[in-house]
Design a protein around this motif. Structure first.
Motif, PDB file in Angstrom:
ATOM      1  N   LEU A   7      -4.782   6.272  16.861  1.00 41.09           N
ATOM      2  CA  LEU A   7      -3.722   5.881  15.925  1.00 41.09           C
ATOM      3  C   LEU A   7      -3.774   4.383  15.624  1.00 41.09           C
ATOM      4  CD1 LEU A   7      -0.787   8.060  17.294  1.00 41.09           C
ATOM      5  CD2 LEU A   7      -2.130   8.436  15.232  1.00 41.09           C
ATOM      6  N   GLU A   8      -4.063   3.566  16.647  1.00 38.09           N
ATOM      7  CA  GLU A   8      -4.178   2.125  16.414  1.00 38.09           C
ATOM      8  C   GLU A   8      -5.354   1.811  15.494  1.00 38.09           C
ATOM      9  OE1 GLU A   8      -4.379   0.181  20.190  1.00 38.09           O
ATOM     10  OE2 GLU A   8      -2.239   0.402  20.560  1.00 38.09           O
ATOM     11  N   SER A   9      -6.455   2.536  15.655  1.00 38.89           N
ATOM     12  CA  SER A   9      -7.606   2.344  14.775  1.00 38.89           C
ATOM     13  C   SER A   9      -7.253   2.695  13.330  1.00 38.89           C
ATOM     14  CB  SER A   9      -8.772   3.206  15.263  1.00 38.89           C
ATOM     15  OG  SER A   9      -9.838   3.152  14.371  1.00 38.89           O
ATOM     16  N   LEU A  10      -6.519   3.775  13.154  1.00 39.43           N
ATOM     17  CA  LEU A  10      -6.090   4.176  11.817  1.00 39.43           C
ATOM     18  C   LEU A  10      -5.192   3.109  11.186  1.00 39.43           C
ATOM     19  CD1 LEU A  10      -6.047   6.417   9.668  1.00 39.43           C
ATOM     20  CD2 LEU A  10      -4.072   7.362  10.865  1.00 39.43           C
ATOM     21  N   ILE A  11      -4.248   2.592  11.945  1.00 39.61           N
ATOM     22  CA  ILE A  11      -3.352   1.554  11.433  1.00 39.61           C
ATOM     23  C   ILE A  11      -4.139   0.282  11.107  1.00 39.61           C
ATOM     24  CG2 ILE A  11      -1.470  -0.006  12.117  1.00 39.61           C
ATOM     25  CD1 ILE A  11      -0.521   2.690  11.185  1.00 39.61           C
ATOM     26  N   ALA A  12      -5.119  -0.064  11.949  1.00 46.71           N
ATOM     27  CA  ALA A  12      -5.933  -1.261  11.679  1.00 46.71           C
ATOM     28  C   ALA A  12      -6.710  -1.113  10.374  1.00 46.71           C
ATOM     29  CB  ALA A  12      -6.886  -1.521  12.842  1.00 46.71           C
ATOM     30  N   GLN A  13      -7.243   0.073  10.117  1.00 46.18           N
ATOM     31  CA  GLN A  13      -7.964   0.310   8.867  1.00 46.18           C
ATOM     32  C   GLN A  13      -7.031   0.213   7.664  1.00 46.18           C
ATOM     33  OE1 GLN A  13      -9.748   4.125   9.478  1.00 46.18           O
ATOM     34  NE2 GLN A  13     -11.519   3.297  10.545  1.00 46.18           N
ATOM     35  N   ILE A  14      -5.839   0.733   7.807  1.00 46.90           N
ATOM     36  CA  ILE A  14      -4.876   0.670   6.702  1.00 46.90           C
ATOM     37  C   ILE A  14      -4.463  -0.763   6.436  1.00 46.90           C
ATOM     38  CG2 ILE A  14      -2.516   1.290   6.036  1.00 46.90           C
ATOM     39  CD1 ILE A  14      -3.047   3.995   7.429  1.00 46.90           C
ATOM     40  N   ARG A  15      -4.201  -1.523   7.493  1.00 41.46           N
ATOM     41  CA  ARG A  15      -3.820  -2.933   7.308  1.00 41.46           C
ATOM     42  C   ARG A  15      -4.958  -3.741   6.697  1.00 41.46           C
ATOM     43  NH1 ARG A  15      -0.477  -3.667  12.869  1.00 41.46           N
ATOM     44  NH2 ARG A  15       1.396  -2.599  12.169  1.00 41.46           N
ATOM     45  N   THR A  16      -6.202  -3.426   7.077  1.00 41.31           N
ATOM     46  CA  THR A  16      -7.353  -4.102   6.478  1.00 41.31           C
ATOM     47  C   THR A  16      -7.422  -3.803   4.979  1.00 41.31           C
ATOM     48  OG1 THR A  16      -8.578  -3.997   8.556  1.00 41.31           O
ATOM     49  CG2 THR A  16      -9.863  -4.320   6.536  1.00 41.31           C
ATOM     50  N   ARG A  65      -1.166   4.896  -4.072  1.00 38.00           N
ATOM     51  CA  ARG A  65      -1.027   3.440  -4.147  1.00 38.00           C
ATOM     52  C   ARG A  65      -0.321   2.864  -2.923  1.00 38.00           C
ATOM     53  NH1 ARG A  65      -0.614   1.563 -10.238  1.00 38.00           N
ATOM     54  NH2 ARG A  65      -1.789   3.264 -11.156  1.00 38.00           N
ATOM     55  N   LYS A  66       0.444   3.692  -2.228  1.00 41.59           N
ATOM     56  CA  LYS A  66       1.161   3.243  -1.039  1.00 41.59           C
ATOM     57  C   LYS A  66       0.759   4.136   0.132  1.00 41.59           C
ATOM     58  CE  LYS A  66       5.622   1.981   0.764  1.00 41.59           C
ATOM     59  NZ  LYS A  66       5.049   1.273   1.852  1.00 41.59           N
ATOM     60  N   PHE A  67       0.497   3.510   1.283  1.00 45.96           N
ATOM     61  CA  PHE A  67       0.129   4.260   2.476  1.00 45.96           C
ATOM     62  C   PHE A  67       1.385   4.794   3.155  1.00 45.96           C
ATOM     63  CE2 PHE A  67      -3.498   1.340   2.033  1.00 45.96           C
ATOM     64  CZ  PHE A  67      -4.526   2.268   2.044  1.00 45.96           C
ATOM     65  N   ASN A 113      -4.602  -5.753   3.249  1.00 49.41           N
ATOM     66  CA  ASN A 113      -4.898  -7.182   3.175  1.00 49.41           C
ATOM     67  C   ASN A 113      -6.016  -7.468   2.181  1.00 49.41           C
ATOM     68  OD1 ASN A 113      -2.924  -7.723   5.063  1.00 49.41           O
ATOM     69  ND2 ASN A 113      -4.352  -7.748   6.786  1.00 49.41           N
ATOM     70  N   THR A 114      -7.009  -6.597   2.116  1.00 52.97           N
ATOM     71  CA  THR A 114      -8.095  -6.777   1.146  1.00 52.97           C
ATOM     72  C   THR A 114      -7.572  -6.655  -0.276  1.00 52.97           C
ATOM     73  OG1 THR A 114      -9.671  -5.898   2.738  1.00 52.97           O
ATOM     74  CG2 THR A 114     -10.353  -5.935   0.435  1.00 52.97           C
ATOM     75  N   ALA A 115      -6.706  -5.692  -0.511  1.00 56.34           N
ATOM     76  CA  ALA A 115      -6.121  -5.536  -1.844  1.00 56.34           C
ATOM     77  C   ALA A 115      -5.295  -6.755  -2.213  1.00 56.34           C
ATOM     78  CB  ALA A 115      -5.259  -4.275  -1.899  1.00 56.34           C
ATOM     79  N   GLU A 116      -4.581  -7.311  -1.255  1.00 57.97           N
ATOM     80  CA  GLU A 116      -3.782  -8.515  -1.524  1.00 57.97           C
ATOM     81  C   GLU A 116      -4.681  -9.712  -1.836  1.00 57.97           C
ATOM     82  OE1 GLU A 116      -0.413 -10.954  -1.994  1.00 57.97           O
ATOM     83  OE2 GLU A 116      -0.681  -8.785  -2.037  1.00 57.97           O
ATOM     84  N   LEU A 117      -5.793  -9.841  -1.112  1.00 56.80           N
ATOM     85  CA  LEU A 117      -6.722 -10.943  -1.388  1.00 56.80           C
ATOM     86  C   LEU A 117      -7.335 -10.808  -2.775  1.00 56.80           C
ATOM     87  CD1 LEU A 117      -8.557 -11.322   2.032  1.00 56.80           C
ATOM     88  CD2 LEU A 117      -6.977 -12.943   0.967  1.00 56.80           C
ATOM     89  N   VAL A 118      -7.692  -9.602  -3.178  1.00 55.25           N
ATOM     90  CA  VAL A 118      -8.236  -9.376  -4.530  1.00 55.25           C
ATOM     91  C   VAL A 118      -7.179  -9.723  -5.570  1.00 55.25           C
ATOM     92  CG1 VAL A 118      -9.043  -7.600  -6.127  1.00 55.25           C
ATOM     93  CG2 VAL A 118      -9.963  -7.707  -3.817  1.00 55.25           C
ATOM     94  N   ARG A 119      -5.936  -9.335  -5.317  1.00 56.35           N
ATOM     95  CA  ARG A 119      -4.859  -9.647  -6.253  1.00 56.35           C
ATOM     96  C   ARG A 119      -4.658 -11.152  -6.364  1.00 56.35           C
ATOM     97  NH1 ARG A 119       0.082 -11.251  -6.577  1.00 56.35           N
ATOM     98  NH2 ARG A 119       0.370 -11.449  -4.352  1.00 56.35           N
ATOM     99  N   LEU A 120      -4.688 -11.857  -5.236  1.00 53.87           N
ATOM    100  CA  LEU A 120      -4.505 -13.310  -5.258  1.00 53.87           C
ATOM    101  C   LEU A 120      -5.673 -14.030  -5.926  1.00 53.87           C
ATOM    102  CD1 LEU A 120      -3.017 -13.932  -1.706  1.00 53.87           C
ATOM    103  CD2 LEU A 120      -1.830 -14.105  -3.904  1.00 53.87           C
ATOM    104  N   ALA A 121      -6.854 -13.431  -5.865  1.00 56.24           N
ATOM    105  CA  ALA A 121      -8.033 -14.039  -6.478  1.00 56.24           C
ATOM    106  C   ALA A 121      -8.104 -13.774  -7.972  1.00 56.24           C
ATOM    107  CB  ALA A 121      -9.297 -13.530  -5.798  1.00 56.24           C
ATOM    108  N   GLY A 122      -7.136 -13.121  -8.523  1.00 53.27           N
ATOM    109  CA  GLY A 122      -7.128 -12.884  -9.956  1.00 53.27           C
ATOM    110  C   GLY A 122      -7.602 -11.502 -10.334  1.00 53.27           C
TER     111      GLY A 122
END
Length: 114
Positions: A71-80, A10-12, A83-92
């Protein structure tokens, strides 16, 4: 440390240890550079100077750039993903996409059926 034993993932963990990994890569490249210079000087002084001034730094810079980009690509994928999980959470908590009459998402059409 607690996130290392999270079996549900659940946590990266990667964003917290990425700096350590990058420092280790830099240290290993430095040790490899010094070892290759020593080996080149043992072969011949001309080759040693070539490795010391041209080949070694070029090799280290290219590999350091590739490691950093990876490493930057890996971090970008994790942040994406975060952020996607947060958007789903905010959308209900609903998954995006069309909704069927029963209130759930519409399954994709089967392209193999006419």
């Amino acid at each position: 440390m607690k996130a290392l034993f999270d079996l549900e993932f659940r946590k990266f963990v990667t964003p917290t240890i990425i700096k350590i990994i990058y420092v280790l890569i830099m240290a290993l490249l430095g040790v490899g550079y010094i070892a290759s210079v020593i080996a080149a000087f043992q072969a011949s002084s001309g080759f040693g100077i070539f490795v010391l001034l041209i080949l070694g730094p070029l090799f280290v810079l290219i590999y350091l750039a590739l490691a950093r980009a990876g490493l930057e690509s890996l971090i970008a994928q994790i942040r994406t993903a975060e952020n996607t999980a947060e958007l789903v959470r905010l959308a209900g908590g609903n998954t995006p996409g069309p909704v069927s009459d029963q209130g759930g998402p519409v399954p994709p059409a089967n392209p193999y059926q006419p």
